[in-house]
Design a protein around this motif. Structure first.
Motif, short mmCIF file in Angstrom:
data_model
loop_
_atom_site.label_atom_id
_atom_site.label_comp_id
_atom_site.label_asym_id
_atom_site.label_seq_id
_atom_site.Cartn_x
_atom_site.Cartn_y
_atom_site.Cartn_z
N THR A 159 8.54 53.80 23.27
CA THR A 159 9.96 53.97 23.61
C THR A 159 10.38 55.43 23.67
O THR A 159 10.89 55.90 24.72
CB THR A 159 10.84 53.19 22.63
N ARG B 160 15.76 55.14 21.01
CA ARG B 160 14.88 54.60 19.96
C ARG B 160 15.67 54.13 18.74
O ARG B 160 15.32 53.12 18.11
CB ARG B 160 13.81 55.60 19.57
N VAL C 18 8.38 51.43 18.99
CA VAL C 18 9.83 51.63 19.08
C VAL C 18 10.24 53.02 18.59
O VAL C 18 11.12 53.66 19.19
CB VAL C 18 10.57 50.54 18.28
N GLY D 174 10.19 48.28 13.64
CA GLY D 174 9.73 48.34 15.02
C GLY D 174 8.38 48.99 15.18
O GLY D 174 7.80 48.95 16.27
N GLN E 67 4.89 45.56 16.91
CA GLN E 67 5.38 44.83 18.07
C GLN E 67 4.97 43.36 18.12
O GLN E 67 5.50 42.60 18.93
CB GLN E 67 4.95 45.55 19.34
N ALA F 165 17.17 50.71 19.43
CA ALA F 165 16.15 49.66 19.38
C ALA F 165 15.78 49.31 17.94
O ALA F 165 15.66 48.14 17.58
CB ALA F 165 14.92 50.10 20.16
N SER F 166 15.59 50.33 17.10
CA SER F 166 15.16 50.09 15.73
C SER F 166 16.25 49.44 14.89
O SER F 166 16.00 48.48 14.15
CB SER F 166 14.71 51.41 15.09
#
Length: 455
Positions: free
Chosen positions: A47, A90, A42, A38, A13, A93-94
């Protein structure tokens, strides 16, 4: 051989914190990532787990609907849909993070290992940089238990691959990961049994907080075996057999699934740190100074891998300290931050600074005050009165030493006290602060009214 200004190994992060500033400064950057972009947060940490916890809370509220005058049918967990939601959030996000990295850096989807202090092998390619950042995070620590290799154990990564709800989840470890997953799966309908070697849960907290957490979770049906020693693991008929000792008695329990949540270890395997002259401590964490520099001053280690914090927010702060030092030669230091964190059982547990146990360990004289959540109007209105708020101040001054908040909204309210402590604001100024009603935060200023010496 390609040469860069910076090579970043791992994409935890701090990555999103440091890259914009480095790119704005015109730096040529290579990013190496052997797994999902991530890092833990993540993909296997914040997350997905907090998404899972949100679904578990929804399940719990359905179970409690009658308390609010709402009649519902029996709540049934569709676990496949729960996990579909978790994975959707997730994965988005990744993949979005990786797409951005591929656009703004040279991205190497391989393992990275040092060849020397300026050269890194990424897959089959050698690359060099003036500055190298290690940001590989941490992974689950797997205890050496007899028979563990013979059973299909889960860690915080593997448990997120489940497609069916466990009938009986056995959990080794009574702290953050074990309790968050344990409560969530209990709310979904699993039987959950937690084994903790120590005499109480979440041992870094004060004993009364540990006791309260145990009572709240036990009320929901989570089973606990404290002061238990795992003797062996084996496979039964479609089950996992756990043999343990408690006191002088040896006992056996069978479960459908096993979660090992016995702490974290730095992810340094395969980095070949010795080739770069990077030093580690006796637990394997990379030694760094207050700016994140290793023994080789051009090599930095940020986030969980340096042992200076174990949270997303400390990783992000490491990145802020690095940028301040690397780009501006500033004076921000890792040691300047006030420790703050939250544990996402429900209700959440949050702490900033010291608790009584830590203050006494340091030999500090302090005053303390506490308030049960049952005295907080907002908690009453939500029928979430479990928990307590506690504060510590330095004896003879208005300095806040720390606070532990355990109850509804604690993870948000702790920021008020974290800000005050970081800025050096005396608690007397908080007492003058007007906070909206009805909130949990509005009681914090009044909490200081009852400061007294510890009993």
């Amino acid at each position: 051989m390609k040469k860069y200004d910076i090579i970043l190994i791992g994409t935890g992060q701090a990555t999103g914190t440091i890259l914009p500033g480095l790119l704005d400064a015109g730096k040529r950057i290579a990013v190496i990532e052997r797994d999902r972009v991530g890092g833990s947060c993540v993909n296997w940490g914040c997350t997905p787990t907090k998404t899972l916890v949100a679904s578990a809370r929804a399940a719990r509220m359905v179970q409690r609907a009658g308390e609010f005058g709402i009649e519902t049918g029996p709540g049934v967990t569709d676990f496949s849909r729960v996990m579909e939601r978790v994975n959707s959030i997730r994965n988005e996000a990744s993949t979005g993070f990786q797409k951005w990295l591929e656009e703004v850096t040279d991205f190497y989807p391989f393992s990275g290992s040092f060849v020397d202090e300026h050269t890194v092998k990424a897959g089959d390619e050698l690359i060099q940089a003036e500055t190298i950042i290690i940001h590989t995070g941490a992974a689950a620590r797997i205890p050496q238990l007899p028979g563990i290799e013979s059973v299909p154990w889960l860690d915080n990564k593997r448990i997120l691959d489940l497609t069916e709800l466990p009938d009986h989840l056995l959990v080794i470890g009574g702290s953050y990961i074990g309790l968050e997953f344990g409560q969530a799966f209990r709310r979904f309908g699993s039987r959950v049994t937690v084994f903790e070697h120590g005499e109480r849960l979440i041992f870094r907290e004060d004993p009364d907080i540990s006791t309260l957490a145990k009572e709240l979770l036990a009320d929901e049906g989570v089973e606990f075996h404290l002061k238990s020693e795992i003797l062996s693991l084996s496979s039964g008929d479609e089950s996992i057999v756990l043999h343990y000792k408690q006191g002088e008695s040896e006992k056996t329990v069978e479960g459908s699934h096993l979660l090992v949540a016995a702490g974290r270890a730095p992810a340094v395997t395969g980095l070949n740190l010795g080739a770069a002259g990077v030093e580690t401590d006796d637990k394997g964490y990379i030694r760094v100074d207050d700016y994140g520099r290793t023994a080789q001053k051009h090599i930095y280690a940020l986030g969980d891998v340096n042992g200076r914090g174990a949270f997303t927010h400390t990783s992000v702060n490491d990145g802020q300290v690095f940028l301040d030092h690397y780009l501006r030669g500033g004076g921000r230091k890792i040691s300047d931050r006030v420790p703050v964190y939250a544990m996402y059982i429900d209700p959440p547990l949050a702490r900033v600074g010291l608790n009584r146990r830590a203050a006494e360990h340091r030999g500090l004289e302090y005053l303390t005050a506490e308030m049960p959540m049952s005295s907080v109007s907002r908690a009453k209105e939500k029928s979430e009165t479990g928990g307590i708020m506690q504060v510590l101040t330095e004896a003879g001054s208005s300095t806040i030493l720390g606070a532990t908040l355990f109850g509804t909204g604690a993870d948000e309210v702790i920021a008020l006290l974290a800000l005050a402590m970081q800025a050096g604001i005396p608690y007397t100024k908080l007492q003058e602060t007007v906070i909206p009603h009805p909130t949990v935060a509005e009681l914090v200023p009044f909490l200081f009214n009852s400061l007294a010496e510890p009993e």
